[in-house]
Scaffold this motif. Structure first.
Motif, mmCIF file in Angstrom:
data_model
loop_
_atom_site.group_PDB
_atom_site.id
_atom_site.type_symbol
_atom_site.label_atom_id
_atom_site.label_comp_id
_atom_site.label_asym_id
_atom_site.label_seq_id
_atom_site.Cartn_x
_atom_site.Cartn_y
_atom_site.Cartn_z
ATOM 1 N N SER A 24 0.919 -1.106 0.166
ATOM 2 C CA SER A 24 -0.049 -0.066 -0.087
ATOM 3 C C SER A 24 0.870 1.285 0.026
ATOM 4 C CB SER A 24 -0.949 -0.211 1.322
ATOM 5 O OG SER A 24 0.042 -0.341 2.262
ATOM 6 N N ASN A 25 1.679 1.422 -1.111
ATOM 7 C CA ASN A 25 2.234 2.701 -1.243
ATOM 8 C C ASN A 25 2.050 3.500 -2.395
ATOM 9 O OD1 ASN A 25 3.651 1.354 -3.462
ATOM 10 N ND2 ASN A 25 5.252 0.417 -1.768
ATOM 11 N N TRP A 26 2.580 4.393 -2.739
ATOM 12 C CA TRP A 26 2.096 5.319 -4.208
ATOM 13 C C TRP A 26 2.313 4.433 -5.357
ATOM 14 C CZ3 TRP A 26 -1.434 8.529 -4.172
ATOM 15 C CH2 TRP A 26 -1.794 9.215 -2.761
ATOM 16 N N ILE A 27 3.351 3.479 -5.381
ATOM 17 C CA ILE A 27 3.657 3.117 -6.735
ATOM 18 C C ILE A 27 2.893 1.533 -6.901
ATOM 19 C CG2 ILE A 27 5.412 2.088 -8.238
ATOM 20 C CD1 ILE A 27 7.060 4.079 -6.520
ATOM 21 N N GLY A 28 2.848 0.836 -5.656
ATOM 22 C CA GLY A 28 2.457 -0.626 -5.992
ATOM 23 C C GLY A 28 0.915 -0.487 -5.928
ATOM 24 N N ALA A 29 0.160 0.305 -5.256
ATOM 25 C CA ALA A 29 -1.228 0.291 -5.038
ATOM 26 C C ALA A 29 -1.731 0.670 -6.399
ATOM 27 C CB ALA A 29 -1.743 0.971 -4.043
ATOM 28 N N PRO A 30 -1.373 1.509 -6.981
ATOM 29 C CA PRO A 30 -2.048 2.182 -8.368
ATOM 30 C C PRO A 30 -1.716 0.987 -9.416
ATOM 31 C CG PRO A 30 -0.899 4.075 -7.491
ATOM 32 C CD PRO A 30 -0.581 2.784 -6.615
ATOM 33 N N LEU A 31 -0.573 0.436 -9.387
ATOM 34 C CA LEU A 31 -0.251 -0.518 -10.338
ATOM 35 C C LEU A 31 -0.694 -1.616 -10.219
ATOM 36 C CD1 LEU A 31 2.698 -0.124 -12.415
ATOM 37 C CD2 LEU A 31 3.633 -1.810 -10.779
ATOM 38 N N SER A 32 -1.161 -2.160 -9.142
ATOM 39 C CA SER A 32 -1.801 -3.278 -8.964
ATOM 40 C C SER A 32 -3.269 -3.049 -9.389
ATOM 41 C CB SER A 32 -1.771 -4.183 -7.657
ATOM 42 O OG SER A 32 -1.568 -3.131 -6.711
ATOM 43 N N PHE A 33 -3.778 -1.688 -9.060
ATOM 44 C CA PHE A 33 -5.135 -1.432 -9.253
ATOM 45 C C PHE A 33 -5.479 -1.716 -10.940
ATOM 46 C CE2 PHE A 33 -8.217 1.703 -10.681
ATOM 47 C CZ PHE A 33 -9.493 1.317 -10.018
ATOM 48 N N GLY A 34 -4.335 -0.771 -11.502
ATOM 49 C CA GLY A 34 -4.409 -0.928 -12.895
ATOM 50 C C GLY A 34 -4.414 -2.342 -13.694
ATOM 51 N N LEU A 35 -3.536 -3.201 -13.002
ATOM 52 C CA LEU A 35 -3.414 -4.610 -13.455
ATOM 53 C C LEU A 35 -4.810 -5.285 -13.256
ATOM 54 C CD1 LEU A 35 -1.421 -6.125 -14.633
ATOM 55 C CD2 LEU A 35 -0.638 -7.115 -12.463
ATOM 56 N N ALA A 36 -5.459 -5.041 -11.793
ATOM 57 C CA ALA A 36 -6.707 -5.663 -11.611
ATOM 58 C C ALA A 36 -7.816 -5.176 -12.678
ATOM 59 C CB ALA A 36 -7.300 -5.376 -10.094
ATOM 60 N N LEU A 37 -7.725 -4.171 -12.789
ATOM 61 C CA LEU A 37 -8.922 -3.497 -13.668
ATOM 62 C C LEU A 37 -8.493 -3.956 -15.159
ATOM 63 C CD1 LEU A 37 -11.017 -1.148 -13.861
ATOM 64 C CD2 LEU A 37 -9.271 0.200 -14.931
ATOM 65 N N PHE A 38 -7.318 -4.160 -15.590
ATOM 66 C CA PHE A 38 -6.987 -4.838 -16.937
ATOM 67 C C PHE A 38 -7.492 -6.302 -16.838
ATOM 68 C CE2 PHE A 38 -3.720 -7.344 -19.284
ATOM 69 C CZ PHE A 38 -4.185 -7.203 -20.665
ATOM 70 N N LEU A 39 -7.232 -7.092 -15.549
ATOM 71 C CA LEU A 39 -7.525 -8.491 -15.663
ATOM 72 C C LEU A 39 -9.096 -8.756 -15.588
ATOM 73 C CD1 LEU A 39 -4.842 -10.195 -13.347
ATOM 74 C CD2 LEU A 39 -5.851 -11.283 -15.328
ATOM 75 N N SER A 40 -9.831 -7.655 -15.115
ATOM 76 C CA SER A 40 -11.129 -7.597 -14.947
ATOM 77 C C SER A 40 -11.886 -7.924 -16.111
ATOM 78 C CB SER A 40 -11.844 -6.790 -14.045
ATOM 79 O OG SER A 40 -11.256 -6.744 -12.812
ATOM 80 N N ILE A 41 -11.292 -6.951 -16.777
ATOM 81 C CA ILE A 41 -11.726 -6.692 -18.472
ATOM 82 C C ILE A 41 -11.471 -8.223 -19.068
ATOM 83 C CG2 ILE A 41 -11.477 -5.596 -20.653
ATOM 84 C CD1 ILE A 41 -10.708 -3.154 -18.848
ATOM 85 N N ILE A 42 -10.217 -8.672 -19.041
ATOM 86 C CA ILE A 42 -9.653 -10.047 -19.553
ATOM 87 C C ILE A 42 -10.731 -10.983 -19.221
ATOM 88 C CG2 ILE A 42 -8.028 -11.730 -19.634
ATOM 89 C CD1 ILE A 42 -7.176 -9.437 -21.241
ATOM 90 N N GLU A 43 -10.926 -11.076 -17.703
ATOM 91 C CA GLU A 43 -12.011 -11.819 -17.238
ATOM 92 C C GLU A 43 -13.485 -11.981 -17.909
ATOM 93 O OE1 GLU A 43 -11.763 -14.555 -15.010
ATOM 94 O OE2 GLU A 43 -9.776 -14.242 -15.686
ATOM 95 N N LEU A 44 -13.818 -10.719 -18.291
ATOM 96 C CA LEU A 44 -15.126 -10.541 -19.009
ATOM 97 C C LEU A 44 -15.074 -11.456 -20.344
ATOM 98 C CD1 LEU A 44 -16.167 -6.905 -18.832
ATOM 99 C CD2 LEU A 44 -17.442 -8.883 -17.917
ATOM 100 N N LEU A 45 -14.149 -11.193 -21.021
ATOM 101 C CA LEU A 45 -13.657 -12.171 -22.140
ATOM 102 C C LEU A 45 -13.581 -13.659 -22.010
ATOM 103 C CD1 LEU A 45 -12.955 -11.893 -25.400
ATOM 104 C CD2 LEU A 45 -10.559 -11.885 -24.494
ATOM 105 N N VAL A 46 -12.949 -13.875 -20.808
ATOM 106 C CA VAL A 46 -12.782 -15.417 -20.515
ATOM 107 C C VAL A 46 -14.204 -15.920 -20.198
ATOM 108 C CG1 VAL A 46 -11.644 -17.078 -18.782
ATOM 109 C CG2 VAL A 46 -10.386 -15.271 -19.871
ATOM 110 N N ALA A 47 -15.051 -15.453 -19.400
ATOM 111 C CA ALA A 47 -16.392 -15.716 -19.202
ATOM 112 C C ALA A 47 -16.870 -16.000 -20.510
ATOM 113 C CB ALA A 47 -17.035 -14.338 -18.640
ATOM 114 N N ALA A 48 -17.031 -15.297 -21.333
ATOM 115 C CA ALA A 48 -17.669 -15.673 -22.853
ATOM 116 C C ALA A 48 -16.893 -16.584 -23.434
ATOM 117 C CB ALA A 48 -17.851 -14.431 -23.648
#
Lengths: 166, 358
Positions: free
Chosen positions: B310-334
């Motif tokens: 939970s620092n200024w670099i790690g958190a936004p990075l993993s947030f971005g990655l999580a967002l990206f993966l969520s979108i990928i997961e939408l694709l995987v679902a279908a």
């Protein structure tokens, strides 16, 4: 693998299969059948409409081609008629001209004959009149000549002289 | 317009709330230990992907209250035992039913003594004799019911809309292309024009069930239907049974007496082909299970990273990655729904195929 077997739950499998089969049955009856039927029906009607449109277009093209043909024929007919008319006109004119000149020649001929006849009649008349006039003149001369008695004598004498000679 | 805004807000909340739930969970921890440990996150993830006997929404750890509702427990153990899961008090208490005692261990019900001790083997797993046949309406079962009802409602509504005319209206406008996709891209090319009709119901149900269930899996309410092996086993088993029952002469011939190869190879091929009959649905089961489970674990781990770093670099990075993966997961679902349906259709196709060239 052990974790998989451990995670496997007979209850969940049972419910999943049961619920899925119920869902399958209900969906088949209330969703897939009506949806697919409607879609198929629509596809058939679209296909039919397209076929009909195609047929109509073909029919129209055929009609247009027919029209074109008829028009062409009519134009040809017209051309032929016009040509024939022109020919006929020329023929009639030519015929009329021939006939007129023939008639004219005939009239001239008749006129000539008539003129000749008239001329002959006039000549005959003139001859007659001249003869009559001559006789009249001769009569008048004779009368004058024979008014004096000796003169008659002289003439008879003279005539007799001629007879004698003969 | 108002409705659209509202539904957008709801959707946004749904997609953001795994982070929110995790955040609220860990927030209380922070005050106690001032640190989120890997173990906590791991435990949270393990808990998330498991089935459970109560519908747990979130826990206020400061006061120790759990928010959610209990579900009925149905056990077959020399007779039927039924009670509400609230009796376990989230695994803290032993339940007595008709003279027998039951306790929760890793969200599963085992036979126990009066004190709640479950007999364990040397690997700290409950022994076979402690297991019971558990037909409880668990969280997953309830979710299957709810999603099943939703699917039924959606598609029967779509079906009804065709009564007004042949053009799709309302929800059918959205669903019809999907139905046609299953028909024209999955069923027709794989099964063939002659036989595909009778499999349409199963293929459509499987496709939409897996897809919609997968989509719900991406919401934070904790729907983990396709990442339990029991569910994918159930689906694969149905595919297996339908395939075997539609198998024509040609199909069995290709398994036991492959045409067009020498006799020796025929003998070698027969057991391999026979094994293939079972491997195919097994692969279907594992593929769906593993893809969805892995997706959930990875996504939740990355969300967990946000709290670990939970620092200024790690958190936004993993947030971005999580967002990206969520979108990928939408694709995987279908995609997983498509692959499952596609392979199912392929197996049906091979079962009904008539090879005239042999």
């Amino acid at each position: 693998m052990e974790k998989l077997l451990n995670d496997f739950s007979v209850g969940l499998f049972f419910w999943q299969t049961l619920l899925f089969l119920v869902l399958l049955f209900l969906l088949r009856r209330y969703a897939w059948k009506p949806i697919l039927n409607s879609v198929n029906e629509r596809e058939a009607s679209v296909k039919k409409s397209l076929d009909e449109a195609k047929n109509a277009r073909e029919e129209m093209e055929r009609l247009q081609a027919d029209n074109e043909k008829i028009l062409k024929e009519a134009r040809q007919e017209r051309d032929t008629i016009l040509k024939e008319g022109r020919e006929m006109k020329e023929k009639i004119i030519a015929d009329a001209r021939d006939k007129a000149s023939e008639e004219g020649a005939k009239l001239v001929e008749q006129a000539k004959v008539e003129i000749e006849n008239q001329k002959m009649a006039a000549l005959v008349d003139l001859k007659n009149q001249v003869a009559e006039m001559s006789i009249e003149i001769a009569e008048k001369i004779l009368r004058q000549e024979l008014a004096e008695g000796n003169k008659q004598e002289e003439l008879v004498q003279e005539q007799l002289k001629d007879f004698k000679l003969n | 317009m108002q409705v659209n805004k509202l539904s957008f807000l709801v959707a946004a909340l749904l997609f953001l709330s795994p982070a929110l739930v995790l955040a609220s969970d860990n927030h209380s921890h922070k005050e106690a230990s001032d640190e989120v440990t890997k173990e906590e996150i791991n435990e949270y993830i393990q808990h998330h992907i498991q089935d459970s006997h109560d519908y747990h929404l979130f826990t206020d750890e400061e006061s120790g209250t759990h928010y959610g509702f209990p579900l009925p427990v149905i056990i077959w153990d020399d007779g039927l035992h039924t009670f509400m899961s609230s009796k376990f008090h989230h695994g803290e208490k032993v339940v007595e039913s008709n003279g027998k005692y039951y306790a929760l261990h890793h969200s599963k019900i085992y036979r126990s003594d009066t004190e709640g001790h479950i007999e364990m083997d040397e690997h700290h797993h409950p022994v076979m004799s402690a297991r019971v046949l558990d037909f409880s309406i668990t969280k997953n079962v309830l979710n299957i019911m709810a999603i099943g009802l939703l699917i039924l409602w959606m598609f029967s509504k779509a079906a009804r809309s065709y009564k007004n005319g042949l053009a799709p209206t309302g929800i059918a406008k959205f669903l019809e292309p999907l139905v046609l996709f299953v028909r024209d891209e999955i069923a027709r090319p794989n099964i063939g024009e002659k036989h595909y009709r009778k499999y349409m119901g199963y293929l459509l149900t499987v496709f939409f069930f897996i897809w919609i269930v997968n989509l719900f899996g991406l919401t934070p309410i904790g729907v983990n239907i396709t990442n339990s092996i029991s569910v994918t086993f159930g689906l694969a088993l149905l595919t297996f049974i339908i395939t075997q029952f539609s198998g024509k002469k040609e199909y069995w011939m290709h398994i036991f007496w492959m045409p067009g190869v020498p006799v020796l190879i025929k003998i070698i091929l027969a057991p391999i082909e026979l094994l293939g009959v079972f491997i195919k649905p097994f692969a279907l089961m594992i593929r769906l299970y593993a893809n969805i489970t892995a997706g959930h674990i990875v996504l939740m781990s990355i969300i967990g990273l946000m709290f670990l770093y939970s620092n200024w670099i790690g958190a936004p990075l993993s947030f971005g990655l999580a967002l990206f993966l969520s979108i990928i997961e939408l694709l995987v679902a279908a995609l997983q729904a498509y692959i499952f349906t596609m392979l199912t259709a392929l197996y049906f196709g091979s079962a009904v195929a008539e090879h005239n060239e042999h």
